[in-house]
Write a protein that holds these residues in place. Sequence first.
Motif, short mmCIF file in Angstrom:
data_model
loop_
_atom_site.label_atom_id
_atom_site.label_comp_id
_atom_site.label_asym_id
_atom_site.label_seq_id
_atom_site.Cartn_x
_atom_site.Cartn_y
_atom_site.Cartn_z
N VAL A 1 0.81 -1.23 0.00
CA VAL A 1 0.00 0.00 0.00
C VAL A 1 0.84 1.28 0.00
O VAL A 1 0.27 2.37 -0.01
N GLY A 2 2.15 1.18 0.02
CA GLY A 2 2.94 2.41 0.01
C GLY A 2 4.42 2.14 0.09
O GLY A 2 4.88 0.99 0.25
N MET A 3 5.20 3.21 0.01
CA MET A 3 6.66 3.11 0.08
C MET A 3 7.24 4.42 0.60
O MET A 3 6.65 5.49 0.42
N GLU A 4 8.38 4.31 1.26
CA GLU A 4 9.12 5.46 1.77
C GLU A 4 10.60 5.17 1.60
O GLU A 4 11.02 4.00 1.47
N GLU A 5 11.43 6.21 1.61
CA GLU A 5 12.86 6.04 1.40
C GLU A 5 13.67 6.98 2.28
O GLU A 5 13.15 7.97 2.83
N CYS A 6 14.95 6.65 2.43
CA CYS A 6 15.89 7.50 3.17
C CYS A 6 17.22 7.50 2.43
O CYS A 6 17.52 6.59 1.65
N ILE A 7 18.04 8.52 2.70
CA ILE A 7 19.33 8.72 2.03
C ILE A 7 20.45 8.61 3.06
O ILE A 7 20.34 9.13 4.17
N LEU A 8 21.54 7.93 2.66
CA LEU A 8 22.70 7.77 3.53
C LEU A 8 23.96 8.15 2.76
O LEU A 8 24.17 7.68 1.63
N GLN A 9 24.76 9.02 3.38
CA GLN A 9 26.05 9.41 2.80
C GLN A 9 27.14 8.59 3.49
O GLN A 9 27.37 8.73 4.68
N LEU A 10 27.79 7.72 2.74
CA LEU A 10 28.81 6.82 3.29
C LEU A 10 30.20 7.30 2.86
O LEU A 10 30.44 7.54 1.67
N GLY A 11 31.09 7.41 3.83
CA GLY A 11 32.47 7.80 3.56
C GLY A 11 33.43 6.80 4.18
O GLY A 11 33.47 6.65 5.40
N ILE A 12 34.20 6.10 3.36
CA ILE A 12 35.18 5.13 3.83
C ILE A 12 36.53 5.84 3.94
O ILE A 12 37.03 6.40 2.95
N THR A 13 37.12 5.83 5.13
CA THR A 13 38.38 6.54 5.37
C THR A 13 39.50 5.53 5.58
O THR A 13 39.27 4.41 6.07
#
Length: 376
Positions: free
Chosen positions: A222-234
């Motif tokens: 019945v629906g969908m949602e999303e999120c954003i992730l900024q990944l930095g490998i050091t």
Amino acid sequence: MDFSISHICSVLIILIAGVAHCLEITSQGPTSIEKASSESVKLDCQFSLAPEDSGPLDIEWSLLASDNQKEDKVVILYSGDRAYEDYYPAVKGRAHFNSADPKNGDASINLTGLKSSDTGTYQCKVKKAPGIRSRKMLLTVMVRPSKPRCSADGPTLEGTDVVLRCTSSEGTNPLQYTWEKTSDNKLLPASAVLDPVGGTMNVRNASTSSSGTYRCTAKNHVGMEECILQLGITPPPNTAGIIAGAIIAVLLALIIIAIILFCCCRARNRKKYEKEISYEIREDVPPPKSRVSTARSFTSVGSQRSSLGSMSPSNLHEYALKPQYDKIPSVEEYERPPSHAPLPPPVASKMAGPNLSRMGAIAVMIPAQNRDGSIV
């Protein structure tokens, strides 16, 4: 024989005609519906009447109990040309007939503001004597996924395993999670392992090429949602340099503390020494000689010399026998420490007065003098 067969056929025709013209539910829609929460749904129940159906019309919608031991709940009712819509408190004010006059063949109802508790099997029952018909429908109210939360577990260092998590706090199962990279070449790392049910993505032996922007999508029917992730490998830190810096810092701190303690102890000892010196009585320094006392001593000597001239030899003999306490102390006596008791003055030898006079001696009386230089 022919009569019997014709009689049976006429009875069957009558029965078929009666069945064809009695009360029927004519709705052909799906019997299973999935809707999202807070939406509205129409539960369809169309019917037709036959001339033989002459009794009063009753329409009843009920929510069937999942357990046979429990009683079904009446949701809405139409009887005696009147609608009763407040039977079930859980849907009070949210359940209404689709038609203002259900007896025209539309027994459908509308449910508004759906909740997950509205999930269940609903039954539409139409009664008009002698006909009775019913229809069941399964309603599933699903909760849309809430906005998921994206995070990375553990240190995001090169060469380590980095776990990306995506979780929705709300949402009806089955929930499906998908990960995708939205930056650079938009390809997931080759070592990534996805879990669409748990919402995790494990990047094994992460490299700097794994850095970028990732998007996680949570969805159900019945629906969908999303999120954003900024990944930095050091790159991994210089461990040896960190340890050396920490050791140097500790040593500097210890040196500073030692200097502070040394200065404090030295200042304390100095203050204590000065305090003791201020209260010490120094008795080894002779007092200064007074000029006034010296002048007075000469005056006294002259007066005493004049008085001695008038003494007789007998008096002089007695005077010579007296201890000479009026002898002027020498420098050694001044420098003698106060702890030593003063030696008694030497006693003049016993000489007869006539002998002294025969030898031409003159008796002189020496005045006594205190340690501060004054004549006694």
